[in-house]
Scaffold this motif. Structure first.
Motif, PDB file in Angstrom:
ATOM      1  N   THR A 112       0.844  -1.184   0.000  1.00 30.63           N
ATOM      2  CA  THR A 112       0.000   0.000   0.000  1.00 30.63           C
ATOM      3  C   THR A 112       0.888   1.246   0.000  1.00 30.63           C
ATOM      4  O   THR A 112       2.091   1.176   0.265  1.00 30.63           O
ATOM      5  CB  THR A 112      -0.900   0.034   1.247  1.00 30.63           C
ATOM      6  N   ALA A 113       0.280   2.382  -0.269  1.00 30.96           N
ATOM      7  CA  ALA A 113       1.029   3.641  -0.263  1.00 30.96           C
ATOM      8  C   ALA A 113       1.620   3.907   1.127  1.00 30.96           C
ATOM      9  O   ALA A 113       2.767   4.373   1.253  1.00 30.96           O
ATOM     10  CB  ALA A 113       0.123   4.797  -0.682  1.00 30.96           C
ATOM     11  N   GLU A 114       0.882   3.586   2.184  1.00 33.87           N
ATOM     12  CA  GLU A 114       1.392   3.792   3.538  1.00 33.87           C
ATOM     13  C   GLU A 114       2.605   2.913   3.794  1.00 33.87           C
ATOM     14  O   GLU A 114       3.600   3.362   4.392  1.00 33.87           O
ATOM     15  CB  GLU A 114       0.306   3.492   4.571  1.00 33.87           C
ATOM     16  N   MET A 115       2.536   1.674   3.364  1.00 30.56           N
ATOM     17  CA  MET A 115       3.673   0.775   3.549  1.00 30.56           C
ATOM     18  C   MET A 115       4.917   1.313   2.862  1.00 30.56           C
ATOM     19  O   MET A 115       6.015   1.304   3.422  1.00 30.56           O
ATOM     20  CB  MET A 115       3.331  -0.622   3.025  1.00 30.56           C
ATOM     21  N   ARG A 116       4.742   1.803   1.642  1.00 31.49           N
ATOM     22  CA  ARG A 116       5.877   2.375   0.916  1.00 31.49           C
ATOM     23  C   ARG A 116       6.432   3.595   1.646  1.00 31.49           C
ATOM     24  O   ARG A 116       7.649   3.770   1.760  1.00 31.49           O
ATOM     25  CB  ARG A 116       5.453   2.767  -0.502  1.00 31.49           C
ATOM     26  N   ASP A 117       5.534   4.438   2.146  1.00 35.83           N
ATOM     27  CA  ASP A 117       5.968   5.654   2.831  1.00 35.83           C
ATOM     28  C   ASP A 117       6.761   5.330   4.093  1.00 35.83           C
ATOM     29  O   ASP A 117       7.826   5.920   4.349  1.00 35.83           O
ATOM     30  CB  ASP A 117       4.760   6.525   3.192  1.00 35.83           C
ATOM     31  N   VAL A 118       6.249   4.402   4.902  1.00 33.69           N
ATOM     32  CA  VAL A 118       6.923   4.047   6.150  1.00 33.69           C
ATOM     33  C   VAL A 118       8.280   3.410   5.846  1.00 33.69           C
ATOM     34  O   VAL A 118       9.293   3.730   6.492  1.00 33.69           O
ATOM     35  CB  VAL A 118       6.045   3.100   6.995  1.00 33.69           C
ATOM     36  N   TYR A 126       6.865   9.501  13.557  1.00 27.77           N
ATOM     37  CA  TYR A 126       6.832   8.131  14.068  1.00 27.77           C
ATOM     38  C   TYR A 126       7.816   7.906  15.215  1.00 27.77           C
ATOM     39  O   TYR A 126       8.200   6.768  15.481  1.00 27.77           O
ATOM     40  CB  TYR A 126       7.145   7.143  12.939  1.00 27.77           C
ATOM     41  N   LEU A 161       4.251  -0.425  13.967  1.00 27.21           N
ATOM     42  CA  LEU A 161       2.853  -0.008  14.108  1.00 27.21           C
ATOM     43  C   LEU A 161       2.071  -1.174  14.692  1.00 27.21           C
ATOM     44  O   LEU A 161       1.740  -2.135  13.987  1.00 27.21           O
ATOM     45  CB  LEU A 161       2.292   0.425  12.753  1.00 27.21           C
ATOM     46  N   ARG A 220      -0.413  -3.945  13.192  1.00 29.75           N
ATOM     47  CA  ARG A 220      -0.494  -3.755  11.746  1.00 29.75           C
ATOM     48  C   ARG A 220       0.737  -4.293  11.029  1.00 29.75           C
ATOM     49  O   ARG A 220       0.704  -5.331  10.402  1.00 29.75           O
ATOM     50  CB  ARG A 220      -0.708  -2.277  11.443  1.00 29.75           C
TER      51      ARG A 220
END
Length: 358
Positions: free
Chosen positions: A238-244, A281, A325, A328
């Protein structure tokens, strides 16, 4: 051994008492075939030659060790009082640093025999004893890192989805051995929410599509350690996974670029933590940025706030920031790094970009 005694004297110690473990192997080349309840003790004093006390039945092994010619070996027989035999090798009121791995039974026995003697741990008093590696040690660490890299390249080819974490962990262990490791110390496979636990033990969870999977693995090769972490995604992230993942990658790179001689160890931690905190974070980065590595996979120095010790060429340590996280997923990226004359050099060179597996 001469340097160890000099370092001990500078710390106000009368000497070192070294029991079976990495310090004994590093100093003498001697690794007892079995670490038992029988006392084995290397005594290093500034006013005497090195003495190695061993059980009589283990004396032949001690005499065949690489460094046997540098020590005077004596022994004690079953039925003897090992501590009474050891006592004349020590100063009755001496102050000693003792191996962290020394059995309490042995330390208490020496204290009973020599009530005016005093003891503290080697890590407390001489934490840098093995921290600065010579050329041979650096070559061994580099070889171990290359073998871990080869393991990661191959693990990307195995199926993840629909398999248990324990199955992927078994693949990692098998590959580490195939590429030359004589000992596998850990194979962390943290999929999905399990990746939010930095020290998750691979379990029976079945890995699913769109899981982030933290892979942290290492062991000993030619007597020296490997330890690397990469985080992969099963299928398209997901976009969030890539960002993190990108935040962690930048934090890891920033910390690496900080490495050079003469900085405090805590500066490496601060560099990584600053990136993650500024991204929002900070509370999800819940461990130190790194640890030393050598004959054990965790040893001083530590890259953590409050560690003022300065880096010097030959120090080797991990740089492994992470974001976790809860419930998650987690992300961690780790390389082993050595300090050079003008910066740092990695012993792990696999791609730090987010890889996908099937």
């Amino acid at each position: 051994m001469e340097r160890a005694v000099r370092d001990a004297a500078e710390e106000g110690l009368d000497g070192l008492l070294v029991t079976p473990g990495p310090d004994l192997l590093w100093l003498t080349g001697y690794r007892p075939t079995a670490i038992t309840e029988r006392l084995t003790l290397l005594v290093l004093r500034r006013d005497a030659d090195p003495q190695l006390l061993v059980p009589t039945l283990e004396r032949p092994d001690a005499e065949s060790a690489a460094g046997a010619e540098a020590v005077t070996i004596s022994d004690w027989r079953d039925g003897d009082d090992a501590y009474a035999t050891a006592a004349p090798l020590l100063l009755s009121d001496g102050v000693y640093a003792v191996s962290d791995s020394a059995w309490a039974m042995h330390l208490l026995g020496l204290q009973k025999e020599l009530p005016d003697s005093r003891y503290s741990s080697i890590t407390e008093r001489l934490p840098m004893l093995r921290a600065v590696k010579d050329a041979d040690e650096l070559a061994r660490l580099q070889a171990a890192g290359a073998a871990a890299d080869a393991t990661f390249h191959e693990i990307l080819k195995v199926p993840f989805a629909g398999r248990k974490e324990t199955e992927v962990a078994a693949d990692l262990a098998r590959l580490l051995r195939e590429f030359g490791h004589e000992q596998v110390d850990f194979t962390v496979v943290g999929s999905g929410p399990n990746g939010a636990n930095p020290h998750h033990e691979a379990g029976d969870r079945t890995i699913a599509a769109v899981d982030m999977v933290v892979l942290d693995f290492g062991g000993l090769m030619h007597g020296y350690g490997s330890d690397t972490t990469r985080t992969v995604c099963v299928g398209e992230p997901t976009a969030e996974m890539r960002d993190v993942h990108e935040i962690v990658r930048v934090a890891q790179q920033t910390a690496f670029e900080t490495v050079r001689p003469g900085i405090a160890c805590e500066e490496v931690d601060r560099a990584a933590r600053r990136v993650i905190t500024e991204a929002g974070y900070g509370d999800q980065f819940i461990h130190r940025t790194g640890h030393g590595i050598g004959m054990t996979t965790h040893e001083p120095p530590y890259m953590v706030e409050g560690e003022k010790r300065l880096t010097v060429p030959g120090m080797c340590f991990s740089i492994e920031p992470g974001i976790y996280l809860a419930g998650r997923f987690g992300v961690r990226i780790e390389d082993i790094v050595t300090v050079t004359a003008d910066g740092g050099r990695r012993f792990n060179d696999t791609d730090r970009a987010l890889a996908t597996v099937h």
